[in-house]
Design an enzyme around this catalytic site. Structure first.
Site, short mmCIF file in Angstrom:
data_model
loop_
_atom_site.label_atom_id
_atom_site.label_comp_id
_atom_site.label_asym_id
_atom_site.label_seq_id
_atom_site.Cartn_x
_atom_site.Cartn_y
_atom_site.Cartn_z
N THR B 7 0.86 -1.19 0.00
CA THR B 7 0.00 0.00 0.00
C THR B 7 0.89 1.23 0.00
OG1 THR B 7 -1.79 1.17 1.16
CG2 THR B 7 -0.12 0.14 2.53
N ASP B 68 -7.41 -6.55 0.88
CA ASP B 68 -8.56 -6.19 0.06
C ASP B 68 -9.78 -6.34 0.94
OD1 ASP B 68 -9.45 -5.28 -2.52
OD2 ASP B 68 -10.50 -7.17 -2.72
N SER B 69 -10.68 -5.37 0.86
CA SER B 69 -11.80 -5.39 1.79
C SER B 69 -13.02 -4.76 1.16
CB SER B 69 -11.43 -4.66 3.08
OG SER B 69 -11.09 -3.32 2.79
#
Lengths: 199, 199
Positions: B7, B68-69
């Site tokens: 990220t 990932d969400s």
């Protein structure tokens, strides 16, 4: 390394033992006196596999592996998915599930083939605690005419990418070399070898 | 142990560092010269997270973690799911996504509340190879009137189980203690501690 598989299916256990190779000693729930009752109430293959793995890991000191798998058809928004085994009802036969799948496909499309994949998640747990999951898939298509007598489930209508025949018509060795479960077990082997290398 | 997060979001990196604690040294893609372009073409949070983790792990020798969400609403069959961030279009704002969600809910139900959950998958990779995934969830409900100014995404309309207020109206510390991401990071910490104990 000793592994307990959260299954009573001797064929499944043999497949794990074969792919994992000699460095892993694989037993399964047939070696335990207790029955394992786990409701598959998760939303994903990973969650259902982990429920089984965590429950089984309360019965042993071994590292536990549980699996959950199914078919996802793109034109059906991923159905039957986690409901693959009970698509046509709680105690549905393979033939009933396949019939429902083809009827659903007829209702959304005239195309003779539908993009699909088989997916298998394996969950790893120990001492009642979740550790992690790995997964494998095989992409292919659903055809409208069942072919072949091997395998089970949706195998007679699933043609894997790169092949002309269904999983049920291909030699068992071929299916077992490319299947979603074989690929998930290979991912498990990679994971366990990393773990062993650390030990 | 050194970890690279896939990220460039400094807030996310701080959350990982805080929950993982002092034994893990967390850096992120801001420390690397290369940009990472990964298409989120998977069918699940796990697959999308793993795509990012594997791609980033080609740029470093460190263990890499990617996340990932998204939000899953039961009455919408799990939508918006992996499309949560782009539900109303590729460059949709949070407000546009929330508006689409509430409109969809209105079209399927008159009930003032809808069962939902936030889900976060974390994928771990090294040297370009998938290792495994862990996950966390927080169950709750979607309400029809947005409340609160904290957080982002669907936080203003999501009320977690056991609370009266939305994620956007709860103190940030409260959200960060019970969120899907916090729980996934706690699962990651368990996993890494097991790994470290083996080393």
């Amino acid at each position: 390394m000793n592994l307990l598989l959260a299954t009573r299916n001797a064929h499944k256990t043999a497949e794990f033992a074969q792919i994992l190779g000699g460095e892993f000693i694989v037993s399964d729930l047939r070696s335990l006196p207790d029955a394992l009752e786990v409701e598959e109430t998760g939303n994903t293959f990973e969650e259902n596999a982990m429920r089984k793995a965590v429950a089984a890991s309360r019965l042993t000191k071994m590292l536990v592996v549980a699996d959950d798998s199914g078919l996802e058809v793109e034109a059906l928004g991923g159905a039957p998915g986690i409901r693959s085994a009970r698509y046509a009802g709680e105690n549905a036969t393979d033939a009933e599930n396949v019939a429902k799948l083809l009827a659903k496909l007829d209702s959304v499309s005239d195309a003779p083939e539908a993009k699909a994949r088989f997916y298998c998640a394996l969950a790893i747990a120990r001492h009642g605690e979740a550790i992690c999951t790995v997964a494998g898939e095989v992409r292919g298509k659903i055809i409208r005419q069942a072919r072949g007598n091997n395998g089970f489930g949706y195998d007679p209508v699933f043609v894997p990418e790169g092949f002309e025949e269904t999983f049920a018509a291909l030699p068992v060795e071929t299916k077992n070399a490319i299947s979603h479960r074989a690929r998930a077990i290979a991912a498990l082997r990679n994971y366990l070898q990393q773990l062993a290398a650390k030990a």
